[in-house]
Write a protein that holds these residues in place. Structure first.
Motif, PDB file in Angstrom:
ATOM      1  N   GLY A 128       1.000  -1.210  -0.021  1.00 43.33           N
ATOM      2  CA  GLY A 128       0.106   0.045  -0.014  1.00 43.33           C
ATOM      3  C   GLY A 128       0.737   1.386   0.321  1.00 43.33           C
ATOM      4  O   GLY A 128       2.059   1.401   0.332  1.00 43.33           O
ATOM      5  N   SER A 129      -0.009   2.668   0.212  1.00 47.35           N
ATOM      6  CA  SER A 129       1.090   3.977  -0.263  1.00 47.35           C
ATOM      7  C   SER A 129       1.765   4.076   0.560  1.00 47.35           C
ATOM      8  O   SER A 129       3.216   5.313   0.686  1.00 47.35           O
ATOM      9  N   GLU A 130       1.501   3.514   2.218  1.00 46.91           N
ATOM     10  CA  GLU A 130       2.980   4.238   3.296  1.00 46.91           C
ATOM     11  C   GLU A 130       3.991   3.413   2.870  1.00 46.91           C
ATOM     12  O   GLU A 130       5.152   3.632   3.442  1.00 46.91           O
ATOM     13  N   ALA A 131       4.225   2.486   1.772  1.00 52.21           N
ATOM     14  CA  ALA A 131       5.372   1.784   1.277  1.00 52.21           C
ATOM     15  C   ALA A 131       5.969   2.955   0.749  1.00 52.21           C
ATOM     16  O   ALA A 131       7.135   3.125   0.557  1.00 52.21           O
ATOM     17  N   MET A 132       5.874   4.278   0.321  1.00 52.51           N
ATOM     18  CA  MET A 132       6.293   5.542  -0.034  1.00 52.51           C
ATOM     19  C   MET A 132       6.921   5.693   0.362  1.00 52.51           C
ATOM     20  O   MET A 132       7.828   6.732   0.450  1.00 52.51           O
ATOM     21  N   ARG A 133       7.084   6.093   2.037  1.00 49.38           N
ATOM     22  CA  ARG A 133       7.431   6.510   2.725  1.00 49.38           C
ATOM     23  C   ARG A 133       8.559   7.046   3.058  1.00 49.38           C
ATOM     24  O   ARG A 133       9.361   6.954   3.028  1.00 49.38           O
ATOM     25  N   ASP A 134       9.246   5.640   2.721  1.00 47.08           N
ATOM     26  CA  ASP A 134      10.772   5.197   2.513  1.00 47.08           C
ATOM     27  C   ASP A 134      11.437   4.620   1.419  1.00 47.08           C
ATOM     28  O   ASP A 134      10.642   3.754   1.264  1.00 47.08           O
ATOM     29  N   GLU A 135      11.828   4.688   0.694  1.00 47.90           N
ATOM     30  CA  GLU A 135      12.325   3.961  -0.706  1.00 47.90           C
ATOM     31  C   GLU A 135      12.839   2.596   0.198  1.00 47.90           C
ATOM     32  O   GLU A 135      13.015   1.304  -1.002  1.00 47.90           O
ATOM     33  N   PHE A 136      12.893   1.799   1.378  1.00 47.39           N
ATOM     34  CA  PHE A 136      13.597   0.708   1.602  1.00 47.39           C
ATOM     35  C   PHE A 136      12.728  -0.241   1.292  1.00 47.39           C
ATOM     36  O   PHE A 136      12.766  -1.474   1.113  1.00 47.39           O
ATOM     37  N   PHE A 137      11.469   0.591   1.871  1.00 49.59           N
ATOM     38  CA  PHE A 137      10.226  -0.668   1.819  1.00 49.59           C
ATOM     39  C   PHE A 137      10.146  -1.320   0.028  1.00 49.59           C
ATOM     40  O   PHE A 137       9.340  -2.223   0.410  1.00 49.59           O
ATOM     41  N   VAL A 138      10.254  -0.349  -0.344  1.00 47.53           N
ATOM     42  CA  VAL A 138       9.755  -0.904  -1.796  1.00 47.53           C
ATOM     43  C   VAL A 138      10.853  -1.939  -2.612  1.00 47.53           C
ATOM     44  O   VAL A 138      10.275  -2.617  -2.999  1.00 47.53           O
ATOM     45  N   GLU A 139      11.996  -0.885  -2.209  1.00 48.26           N
ATOM     46  CA  GLU A 139      13.393  -2.223  -2.427  1.00 48.26           C
ATOM     47  C   GLU A 139      13.006  -3.483  -1.545  1.00 48.26           C
ATOM     48  O   GLU A 139      13.019  -4.624  -2.640  1.00 48.26           O
ATOM     49  N   LYS A 140      12.501  -3.493  -0.573  1.00 49.73           N
ATOM     50  CA  LYS A 140      12.168  -4.640   0.197  1.00 49.73           C
ATOM     51  C   LYS A 140      11.419  -5.714  -0.549  1.00 49.73           C
ATOM     52  O   LYS A 140      10.910  -6.716  -0.310  1.00 49.73           O
ATOM     53  N   ALA A 141      10.079  -5.186  -1.461  1.00 44.75           N
ATOM     54  CA  ALA A 141       9.374  -5.746  -1.871  1.00 44.75           C
ATOM     55  C   ALA A 141       9.061  -6.331  -2.611  1.00 44.75           C
ATOM     56  O   ALA A 141       9.002  -7.435  -3.106  1.00 44.75           O
ATOM     57  N   ILE A 142      10.141  -5.344  -3.075  1.00 40.58           N
ATOM     58  CA  ILE A 142      10.719  -5.958  -5.027  1.00 40.58           C
ATOM     59  C   ILE A 142      11.375  -6.925  -4.715  1.00 40.58           C
ATOM     60  O   ILE A 142      11.611  -8.366  -4.561  1.00 40.58           O
ATOM     61  N   GLU A 143      12.175  -6.967  -3.277  1.00 42.48           N
ATOM     62  CA  GLU A 143      13.091  -8.289  -2.885  1.00 42.48           C
ATOM     63  C   GLU A 143      12.354  -9.684  -3.034  1.00 42.48           C
ATOM     64  O   GLU A 143      12.416 -11.316  -2.997  1.00 42.48           O
ATOM     65  N   MET A 144      11.074  -9.221  -2.006  1.00 43.96           N
ATOM     66  CA  MET A 144       9.966 -10.496  -2.086  1.00 43.96           C
ATOM     67  C   MET A 144       9.317 -10.395  -3.294  1.00 43.96           C
ATOM     68  O   MET A 144       9.533 -11.905  -3.687  1.00 43.96           O
ATOM     69  N   GLY A 145       9.278  -9.861  -4.302  1.00 41.53           N
ATOM     70  CA  GLY A 145       8.402 -10.397  -5.452  1.00 41.53           C
ATOM     71  C   GLY A 145       9.592 -11.803  -6.853  1.00 41.53           C
ATOM     72  O   GLY A 145       9.260 -12.117  -7.274  1.00 41.53           O
ATOM     73  N   GLU A 146      10.979 -11.270  -6.330  1.00 39.25           N
ATOM     74  CA  GLU A 146      12.354 -11.833  -7.237  1.00 39.25           C
ATOM     75  C   GLU A 146      12.095 -12.941  -6.064  1.00 39.25           C
ATOM     76  O   GLU A 146      12.361 -13.993  -7.568  1.00 39.25           O
ATOM     77  N   LYS A 147      11.724 -13.209  -5.014  1.00 34.93           N
ATOM     78  CA  LYS A 147      11.531 -14.936  -4.954  1.00 34.93           C
ATOM     79  C   LYS A 147      10.213 -15.085  -5.574  1.00 34.93           C
ATOM     80  O   LYS A 147      10.264 -16.437  -5.137  1.00 34.93           O
ATOM     81  N   GLY A 148       9.973 -14.077  -6.169  1.00 40.11           N
ATOM     82  CA  GLY A 148       8.555 -15.355  -6.680  1.00 40.11           C
ATOM     83  C   GLY A 148       6.804 -14.873  -5.785  1.00 40.11           C
ATOM     84  O   GLY A 148       6.585 -16.003  -6.225  1.00 40.11           O
ATOM     85  N   VAL A 149       6.786 -13.826  -5.245  1.00 39.98           N
ATOM     86  CA  VAL A 149       6.065 -14.040  -4.632  1.00 39.98           C
ATOM     87  C   VAL A 149       5.120 -12.940  -5.559  1.00 39.98           C
ATOM     88  O   VAL A 149       6.224 -11.327  -5.702  1.00 39.98           O
ATOM     89  N   ALA A 150       3.869 -13.203  -5.601  1.00 41.77           N
ATOM     90  CA  ALA A 150       3.270 -11.854  -6.958  1.00 41.77           C
ATOM     91  C   ALA A 150       2.540 -10.623  -5.687  1.00 41.77           C
ATOM     92  O   ALA A 150       2.172 -10.696  -4.693  1.00 41.77           O
ATOM     93  N   ILE A 151       2.925  -9.225  -6.652  1.00 44.67           N
ATOM     94  CA  ILE A 151       2.628  -8.250  -5.999  1.00 44.67           C
ATOM     95  C   ILE A 151       1.583  -7.500  -7.016  1.00 44.67           C
ATOM     96  O   ILE A 151       1.339  -7.539  -7.555  1.00 44.67           O
ATOM     97  N   ALA A 152       0.325  -6.428  -5.869  1.00 47.24           N
ATOM     98  CA  ALA A 152      -0.254  -6.179  -6.067  1.00 47.24           C
ATOM     99  C   ALA A 152       0.119  -5.086  -5.342  1.00 47.24           C
ATOM    100  O   ALA A 152       0.251  -5.077  -4.278  1.00 47.24           O
ATOM    101  N   ALA A 153      -0.048  -3.748  -6.098  1.00 41.72           N
ATOM    102  CA  ALA A 153       0.354  -2.494  -5.759  1.00 41.72           C
ATOM    103  C   ALA A 153      -0.510  -1.656  -5.406  1.00 41.72           C
ATOM    104  O   ALA A 153      -1.728  -1.354  -6.489  1.00 41.72           O
ATOM    105  N   THR A 154      -1.323  -0.993  -4.988  1.00 44.75           N
ATOM    106  CA  THR A 154      -2.621  -0.653  -3.958  1.00 44.75           C
ATOM    107  C   THR A 154      -2.308   1.478  -3.684  1.00 44.75           C
ATOM    108  O   THR A 154      -0.918   1.485  -3.626  1.00 44.75           O
TER     109      THR A 154
END
Lengths: 177, 794
Positions: free
Chosen positions: A42-68
């Motif tokens: 969700g939108s609060e992930a935008m408060r720090d690049e760290f969170f988006v980066e971690k989500a991407i890492e999770m995505g790279e491990k094969g977890v599907a991502i929906a961005a809301t």
């Protein structure tokens, strides 16, 4: 870390089934054990690049991502394409439907991880899934810095951002797909 | 010979056993249009229309509470859609709670209207309804729902009789052991929503007619004056009377008494919320100090020398809060008496003496004229007394309080927004007030934080003190509520709206429970007005949008024209004036498309759903009234976007763009079934942030009837807003493409290529046409309807 088993919005006590507090390790194990996990960012992930980066890492491990909300912008800035924008109401509505084909067209998801979502909006969507996504049951895990009583599994309230970031790092590190 | 035995009973000779009871005698309605199929519909009359809506926009439930606590069987745990002891399931229970909320909301508008009818008929007589040469269809909802063309305000007796009867039956449906289906609860909620829209129209028409509020007479419509708005507008060198609520009658009496007693120049009349809107419609010298969200802060800032409350959206602790700053309270309505003594029959001067001496914190006065006299006299005397007092925190007190904070986090857990007040206090304690001041606009002003503070810090006062410099400068301009959209305006814009070349009518309405402050309200208006949408505002959002200015120092009301035309920004008025937005959509069907209006709800709603690209935006929806308002828009075929707090209403109406059968409608020309694009995709949906809301609002303006030119304009804005605020093309943009001409002109080639590469569409590049791919082609004669009875050739 100071963990308190009170909802982040203190009056948000929904009923007798309330979220079980889990550690980063257990959250990671639950995600790893799932068949078709979906990370909803969700939108609060935008408060720090760290969170988006971690989500991407999770995505790279094969977890599907929906961005809301507006979080899709964070992924676009990073040039990450394996993510789809959804309105949170809309995707929760789809998740509660056993016949939904999932965000990749291969069937509905069995585990949904909420990450970076406005507390009270997330709480309501978790309530929907708790009450109506039962057959088959969708397991909900909140890895936000709030205690979420409507999630099946949730982090506690975490005051320190550093502490919270460490927990997220641990989750991402330990998730295996 | 006939003999009258007693009142209302007549006996004819030879017919002694026959009794004729003569009840109410009603004049025959002038024949202005043949009566339609559904005059004064009952609960089940338009149920089939509701079920059509509910089949496509299925109710989505997010329970706020997993229990039912309404009867002594319970508490019942309904978690996991279990049944309670009475047999009701969680989904139906949610529908029941939504119905309850809508009934409360509708009752507020109906009760308000009925009260004004009593009061204003007594004061002004049976006033004629005449809104000037540009408004022939004076009461679109009354005509549509009741089949009545009201000529005088007393005609609304029948309308309120109808609404009240329905409200009783609908309330009855809430009882344990009545309704059991969530769909039927929702149909009933939609019915209440419609009654709510009718009640609002009735209330606004009565007050407009009685007080001569702006209409299409001289100085009305787009020419209404600008008035001042903001917490910095009150001239405290004068005595200040603050009116709060939604019922203008006492506030109007105060304005009258100010004039009559010659004290007009010595007193500032300022208002919060809808009473503020309506008193400025009556007397543009009055000022709007804030919307609902600032109520506690305005009271606690100590600006008011007397506070007069009427009804709805008044803080329950108004007397306690006002006492802290020595502002006496006058309660003026039986619905909100706040435990104060009823002094209606006492001499005015005696009451004034008791208020000024603070022997009592407030009084009830149920006589509007006396309210005017007491408020004026009290304010003048309290001003002298209160100016000698220090009301707001001193710098030293402020520093002491922020230094007291122990960072326990209790305030954050109590805050509806989870604001990190402790962190801001810590910064202020070390000399930087900025973080604390920045909370002022975001804070919804509920005061929950203060009750849990372990150090009893008056957090509201501390934040207000930190923001004091910005509060002093908060001065904007707002056009006074203009009331109905003129028939002549509809004649001009009906075609471009239905064809889509005016891309939509955006209606920011409702309360101030925003996720991130008032600036979102401004941004929504600015974005859509600058793109030539028509923006019609009411209530708190109309006020909050006026608090922000562009680089030239202009508010949206100064920057944009006030006509119902492309790029217009219209303050329609208070909550009850919302009805005129419904009215505009109805008039498009009646005037532009010449559809029969009288008692013909279903057909008009079908027309609006398929053709009128309108979208409500209740970004800070908070109250039960907002629930009934949105539900009323929904039944009429107008979708609404709510802010994230709106999820706490528990129910949304969400479409599923991926389920084909949900988007099949008829072509009324021949009855053929047509798969349409998801337009509009949802009827009620929440967005997480304003950045997400902006493209969503644009998307919900698509309609199946859009022409290719209109669709191209709408798609341009949808794509552009999505890219601007979310950084990418929308995932679903292609769903709305029927022909190459639907595409934004400047990007036609690029998007055709994407359709070919990403969606497998077949493109004729030579002619730049789409050969295969879309859900349907564009047919300019397509006549979409959801109603089988409207099919002309079967």
């Amino acid at each position: 870390m100071r963990a308190r088993e009170v909802p982040f919005d203190i009056a948000n006590i929904p009923g007798q089934e309330t979220g079980r507090i889990v550690s980063a390790e257990v959250a990671a194990a639950l995600i790893s054990a799932s068949h078709r996990p979906l990370l909803v960012v969700g939108s609060e992930a935008m408060r720090d690049e760290f969170f988006v980066e971690k989500a991407i890492e999770m995505g790279e491990k094969g977890v599907a991502i929906a961005a809301t909300g507006k979080s899709i912008r964070g992924f676009m800035r990073k040039g990450y394409k394996k993510v789809q924008y959804f309105n949170l109401h809309d995707i929760t509505n789809r998740l509660r439907d056993p016949d939904w084909k999932g965000i990749d067209g291969n069937g509905n998801h069995d585990t949904v991880i909420f990450f970076g979502i406005l507390y009270y909006y997330a709480s309501q969507m978790l309530s929907c899934l708790k009450n109506f996504a039962l057959n088959p049951l969708i397991r909900t895990i909140s890895i936000d810095r709030y205690y979420h009583p409507n999630a099946r599994f949730t982090f506690p309230n975490i005051e320190s951002d550093e502490e919270y970031k460490k927990m997220i790092e641990k989750v991402v590190e330990l998730v295996k797909r | 010979m006939e003999e009258i035995f007693k009142r209302g009973v007549l006996t004819l000779e030879g017919f002694e056993n026959v009794r004729i009871f003569i009840g109410k005698i009603e004049e025959e309605e002038e024949e202005w249009e043949p009566m339609g199929p559904t005059p004064m519909p009952a609960i089940s009359t338009i149920r089939s229309w509701d079920f059509k809506l509910l089949r496509r926009y299925k109710p989505f439930y997010a329970p706020f509470c997993d229990f039912c606590c309404l009867c002594t069987f319970g508490k019942c745990d309904l978690t996991g859609n279990k049944k309670g002891a009475c047999g009701i399931r969680m989904d139906a229970q949610q529908g029941r709670i939504v119905l309850l909320a809508c009934i409360i909301g509708c009752s507020a508008h109906c009760g308000h209207g009925r009260h004004m009818l009593h009061e204003l008929k007594r004061k002004f007589g049976d006033v004629e309804i005449d809104f000037g040469p540009e408004v022939d269809i004076e009461a679109p909802l009354t005509r549509l729902i009741c089949g009545i063309k009201p000529r005088r305000i007393s005609d609304y007796e029948r309308v309120f009789d109808y609404v009240e009867e329905e409200l009783v039956q609908l309330s009855d449906a809430l009882h344990t052991g009545q309704e059991g289906s969530y769909l039927d609860f929702e149909s009933k909620a939609l019915h209440v929503g419609m009654l709510d829209s009718l009640s609002k129209e009735a209330a606004d028409i009565i007050q407009m007619a009685a007080y001569g509020m702006p209409s299409s007479k001289e100085g009305g419509g787009p020419d209404v004056p600008l008035v001042e708005v903001g917490m910095g507008v009150a001239d405290t060198t004068k005595a200040v009377i603050l009116v709060i609520g939604h019922n203008v009658v006492p506030a109007a009496s105060i304005a009258d008494h100010m004039e009559e007693s010659g004290h007009e120049e010595e007193i500032e009349l300022v208002g919060i919320c809808c009473t503020a809107h309506d008193v400025t419609r009556y007397k543009p010298k009055a000022k709007i100090i804030s919307a609902l969200g600032r109520q506690l802060r305005v009271i606690r800032a100590g600006i008011a020398d007397v506070i007069v409350v009427d009804e709805q959206c008044i803080r329950a602790d108004v007397v306690e809060s006002a006492s802290r700053v020595h502002s006496p309270v006058i309660a003026t309505n039986e619905k909100a008496m706040h435990g104060l003594e009823d002094r209606t029959d006492d001499p005015a001067d005696e009451i004034v003496e008791d208020l000024v001496s603070e022997r009592v914190p407030g009084v009830v006065i149920l006589d509007a004229e006396k309210v005017g006299e007491v408020a004026v006299k009290t304010a003048l005397r309290m001003k002298d007394k209160r100016r000698k007092m220090r009301i707001i925190l001193s710098d030293e007190e402020f520093q002491r309080w922020v230094g007291e904070c122990i960072q326990c986090g209790s305030c954050t857990l109590a805050c509806p927004l989870g604001l990190r007040i402790g962190e801001a206090n810590a910064k202020a304690a070390s000399g930087n007030k900025e973080a604390l001041a920045s909370l002022f606009d975001i804070c919804v002003g509920c005061g929950r934080c203060e009750q849990v503070c372990k150090k009893n810090i008056p957090i509201i006062d501390v934040i207000t003190k930190a923001a004091h410099p910005q509060i002093k400068e908060e001065r904007g301009k707002i056009r006074v509520g203009r009331g109905p959209i003129w028939d002549s305006e509809i004649r001009e814009v009906g075609a471009p709206i239905v064809l889509g070349t005016i891309p939509g009518v955006i209606a920011p309405i409702g309360c101030g429970n925003y996720p991130n402050g008032t600036k979102d309200a401004w941004l929504i208006v600015e974005e859509f007005a600058s793109r030539n949408y028509i923006v019609t505002l009411t209530g708190c959002m109309a006020i909050d949008a006026a608090l922000w200015k562009d680089e030239e120092g202009k508010t949206v009301y100064e920057k944009y024209h006030g006509r119902f035309d492309a790029g217009g920004v219209l303050n329609i008025g208070s909550c009850v004036a919302n009805a005129h937005i419904h009215g505009a959509a109805i008039k498009i069907a009646a005037i532009f498309a010449r559809r029969k209006l009288r008692a013909n709800y279903e057909e008009i709603a079908d027309y609006i759903l398929n053709r009128v690209g309108a979208c409500g935006v209740a970004w800070g929806a908070m109250s039960q009234k907002a629930a009934s308002i949105a539900t009323g828009f929904n039944r009429l075929g107008v979708p609404a976007v709510v802010g994230p707090h709106g999820t706490k209403y528990r129910r949304a109406f969400l479409g599923r763009s991926d389920i084909e059968e949900d988007w099949i409608i008829f072509d009324a020309r021949d009855g053929s079934e047509v798969r349409i694009e998801p337009a509009p995709e949802h009827l009620l949906v929440a967005c997480e942030t304003v950045e997400e809301a902006l493209p969503m609002i644009a998307k919900l303006c698509f309609r199946p009837s859009d022409t290719d030119r209109g669709r191209s304009i709408k798609l341009t804005h949808y794509i552009d807003l999505h890219e601007k605020y979310l950084g990418c093309l929308p995932e679903d943009w292609w769903l709305f493409v029927r022909t190459a001409a639907d595409l934004p002109i400047a990007r036609r080639d690029e998007l055709l290529k994407r359709l070919e590469d990403e969606h497998g569409w077949v493109i004729d590049w030579k002619r730049k046409r789409i050969k295969e791919g879309p859900l349907r082609g564009y047919d300019p004669s397509f006549d979409p309807t959801n109603l089988r009875r409207l099919i002309r050739k079967k």
